[in-house]
Design a protein around this motif. Structure first.
Motif, mmCIF file in Angstrom:
data_model
loop_
_atom_site.group_PDB
_atom_site.id
_atom_site.type_symbol
_atom_site.label_atom_id
_atom_site.label_comp_id
_atom_site.label_asym_id
_atom_site.label_seq_id
_atom_site.Cartn_x
_atom_site.Cartn_y
_atom_site.Cartn_z
ATOM 1 N N ARG A 1 0.814 -1.261 -0.092
ATOM 2 C CA ARG A 1 -0.095 -0.105 -0.039
ATOM 3 C C ARG A 1 0.766 1.182 -0.114
ATOM 4 N NH1 ARG A 1 -2.286 -1.273 5.838
ATOM 5 N NH2 ARG A 1 -0.376 -1.066 6.752
ATOM 6 N N PRO A 2 0.280 2.513 -0.459
ATOM 7 C CA PRO A 2 1.125 3.699 -0.622
ATOM 8 C C PRO A 2 1.744 4.067 0.745
ATOM 9 C CG PRO A 2 -1.026 3.995 -1.514
ATOM 10 C CD PRO A 2 -1.118 2.657 -0.821
ATOM 11 N N GLN A 3 2.917 4.532 0.645
ATOM 12 C CA GLN A 3 3.902 4.806 2.043
ATOM 13 C C GLN A 3 3.288 5.809 2.648
ATOM 14 O OE1 GLN A 3 6.540 3.180 2.588
ATOM 15 N NE2 GLN A 3 6.774 4.175 4.548
ATOM 16 N N ALA A 4 2.368 6.800 2.152
ATOM 17 C CA ALA A 4 1.763 7.892 2.961
ATOM 18 C C ALA A 4 0.766 7.102 3.972
ATOM 19 C CB ALA A 4 0.874 8.925 2.132
ATOM 20 N N VAL A 5 0.037 6.086 3.476
ATOM 21 C CA VAL A 5 -0.965 5.245 4.316
ATOM 22 C C VAL A 5 -0.125 4.641 5.532
ATOM 23 C CG1 VAL A 5 -2.660 3.614 4.436
ATOM 24 C CG2 VAL A 5 -2.572 5.173 2.499
ATOM 25 N N THR A 6 0.877 3.928 5.114
ATOM 26 C CA THR A 6 1.757 3.212 6.116
ATOM 27 C C THR A 6 2.343 4.033 7.052
ATOM 28 O OG1 THR A 6 2.385 1.594 4.299
ATOM 29 C CG2 THR A 6 3.629 1.661 6.183
ATOM 30 N N ASP A 7 2.639 5.107 6.608
ATOM 31 C CA ASP A 7 3.095 6.302 7.505
ATOM 32 C C ASP A 7 2.118 6.773 8.600
ATOM 33 O OD1 ASP A 7 5.597 6.012 6.552
ATOM 34 O OD2 ASP A 7 5.217 8.157 5.273
ATOM 35 N N LEU A 8 1.047 6.819 7.989
ATOM 36 C CA LEU A 8 -0.132 7.371 9.044
ATOM 37 C C LEU A 8 -0.763 6.232 10.021
ATOM 38 C CD1 LEU A 8 -2.083 9.290 9.964
ATOM 39 C CD2 LEU A 8 -3.760 8.582 8.139
ATOM 40 N N VAL A 9 -0.659 4.918 9.456
ATOM 41 C CA VAL A 9 -0.977 3.719 10.333
ATOM 42 C C VAL A 9 0.103 3.620 11.396
ATOM 43 C CG1 VAL A 9 -1.128 1.298 10.370
ATOM 44 C CG2 VAL A 9 -2.135 2.439 8.705
ATOM 45 N N ASP A 10 1.458 3.826 11.111
ATOM 46 C CA ASP A 10 2.679 3.750 12.217
ATOM 47 C C ASP A 10 2.380 4.694 13.123
ATOM 48 O OD1 ASP A 10 3.531 1.654 10.725
ATOM 49 O OD2 ASP A 10 5.025 2.481 9.696
ATOM 50 N N GLU A 11 2.064 6.042 12.801
ATOM 51 C CA GLU A 11 1.928 7.169 13.655
ATOM 52 C C GLU A 11 0.850 6.909 14.612
ATOM 53 O OE1 GLU A 11 4.158 9.141 14.397
ATOM 54 O OE2 GLU A 11 5.517 8.757 12.867
ATOM 55 N N LEU A 12 -0.421 6.293 13.888
ATOM 56 C CA LEU A 12 -1.589 6.242 14.782
ATOM 57 C C LEU A 12 -1.501 4.987 15.782
ATOM 58 C CD1 LEU A 12 -4.301 6.559 12.142
ATOM 59 C CD2 LEU A 12 -4.056 8.065 14.150
ATOM 60 N N LYS A 13 -0.585 4.159 15.225
ATOM 61 C CA LYS A 13 -0.139 2.765 16.251
ATOM 62 C C LYS A 13 0.372 3.184 17.335
ATOM 63 C CE LYS A 13 1.808 -0.747 14.268
ATOM 64 N NZ LYS A 13 2.534 -1.394 13.313
ATOM 65 N N LYS A 14 1.125 4.356 17.546
ATOM 66 C CA LYS A 14 1.778 5.021 18.715
ATOM 67 C C LYS A 14 1.078 5.193 19.832
ATOM 68 C CE LYS A 14 5.956 6.012 16.045
ATOM 69 N NZ LYS A 14 6.480 6.879 15.303
ATOM 70 N N LEU A 15 -0.317 5.674 19.556
ATOM 71 C CA LEU A 15 -1.172 6.056 20.577
ATOM 72 C C LEU A 15 -1.607 4.970 21.201
ATOM 73 C CD1 LEU A 15 -3.439 8.350 18.081
ATOM 74 C CD2 LEU A 15 -1.733 9.000 19.754
ATOM 75 N N PRO A 16 -2.158 5.280 22.763
ATOM 76 C CA PRO A 16 -2.627 4.264 23.349
ATOM 77 C C PRO A 16 -3.737 3.685 22.983
ATOM 78 C CG PRO A 16 -3.020 6.097 24.571
ATOM 79 C CD PRO A 16 -2.206 6.664 23.252
ATOM 80 N N GLY A 17 -3.796 2.126 23.158
ATOM 81 C CA GLY A 17 -5.026 1.439 22.791
ATOM 82 C C GLY A 17 -5.349 1.311 21.516
ATOM 83 N N ILE A 18 -4.492 1.826 20.527
ATOM 84 C CA ILE A 18 -4.684 1.829 19.223
ATOM 85 C C ILE A 18 -3.588 0.518 18.522
ATOM 86 C CG2 ILE A 18 -4.582 2.984 16.985
ATOM 87 C CD1 ILE A 18 -6.073 5.176 18.215
#
Lengths: 199, 199
Positions: free
Chosen positions: A3-20
């Protein structure tokens, strides 16, 4: 096909939030992708805004837009009464009640050896110094009524023992609207221990 | 005392995301407040980036950084086989498998009368036009094996009935590693119905 890198980047950043986790981060990312640019822009700006504008109060460690915070500077607040809470947002939970007129002290967490958080990671030393300086009559320990919160309350009460200050703990008991039949035994025990005389 | 406006704004924006209510939004906001500015900035930029760079493919409605997407343009993809999925991210779930060599068609949702989503809200018309144009030999319906997904699959198979194209549905059955003892009856029934001969 990745999948496009921009999407992977966003997923990676969101994963750093608690409970996500991975799945939730993906769901949120694709929700943002499907929404309007304006909506995503608003969220991005709200995040940047909060970091740009919000600071921690140097007196109570609560969040604020100016230092000291409105509560610590408030002319109608009772500075002899300090309510100790775990997190900055607990302040606003208590403020919503609209009854408490004292000030706060935010611990910035709770003693939790399993998570590697000892007393020195919290603002307990600062609380001690405040009490040492004098002028405080009562310290209300409003940490959460769970294992970590209870032991942190016990720890703080021991730290403040040498000083001429009243240290109290918020009541643990049956919540309003609940049913004795469904209460757990520990709550029921605390509710009995904390009983008060009918007036 | 109200909490700072910047925090309320962030909570309000987070609450618009799916599955995030007041409490979770507050928890996430305070987590961002406590984290570094750099970390919050990274998240904000990832959100802006995803909206700036990612578009929907005009052919398959999947997400992409260029139109048509890499899959639709791929020289090694089999354009006679079209896999129909509900959401853009389903494409990458199937791609992760590394076995499917056909192309995709993203419905952008699923027929769900309760949510006010009818066939016209989806890209079913575009799928029909693709099939009408010819060149497609098989349409694989890979909507989710739940009520909405199943009825959407049935609906699409009816829409495509007049055309000389093979319409198939992904197998519903027992997942690998599971146990018959714990399987629900509907899955077990589908698993029996979809049985294949041992070779």
């Amino acid at each position: 096909m990745k999948r496009p890198q921009a999407v992977t980047d966003l997923v990676d950043e969101l994963k750093k939030l608690p409970g996500i986790g991975q799945k939730t981060a993906e769901r949120l990312s694709f929700f943002m992708l499907r929404g309007t640019t304006e909506r995503a822009e608003k969220l991005a700006q709200a995040i940047q805004n909060v970091k740009a504008k919000i600071i921690l109060c140097s007196v109570c460690h609560g969040i604020t837009e100016r230092d000291p915070c409105d509560i610590c500077q408030g002319p109608n607040r009772d500075h002899t009464q300090v309510c100790v809470v775990e997190e900055p947002h607990d302040v606003y939970v208590l403020e919503n009640m609209g009854q408490y007129k004292g000030v706060y002290h935010v611990l910035m967490g709770v003693i939790s050896p399993l998570d590697g958080i000892g007393p020195s990671e919290l603002t307990i030393q600062q609380l001690k110094e405040k009490v040492e300086k004098g002028g405080i009559q009562e310290v209300i320990l409003a940490t959460n009524p769970n294992m970590e919160g209870e032991s942190t309350a016990v720890y703080i009460s021991k730290v403040l023992k040498p000083y001429p200050v009243k240290v109290t703990r918020i009541a643990r008991g049956l919540p309003i609207g609940s049913d004795i039949e469904y209460a757990d035994t520990v709550t029921l025990l605390k509710s009995l221990e904390g009983r008060s005389e009918m007036l």
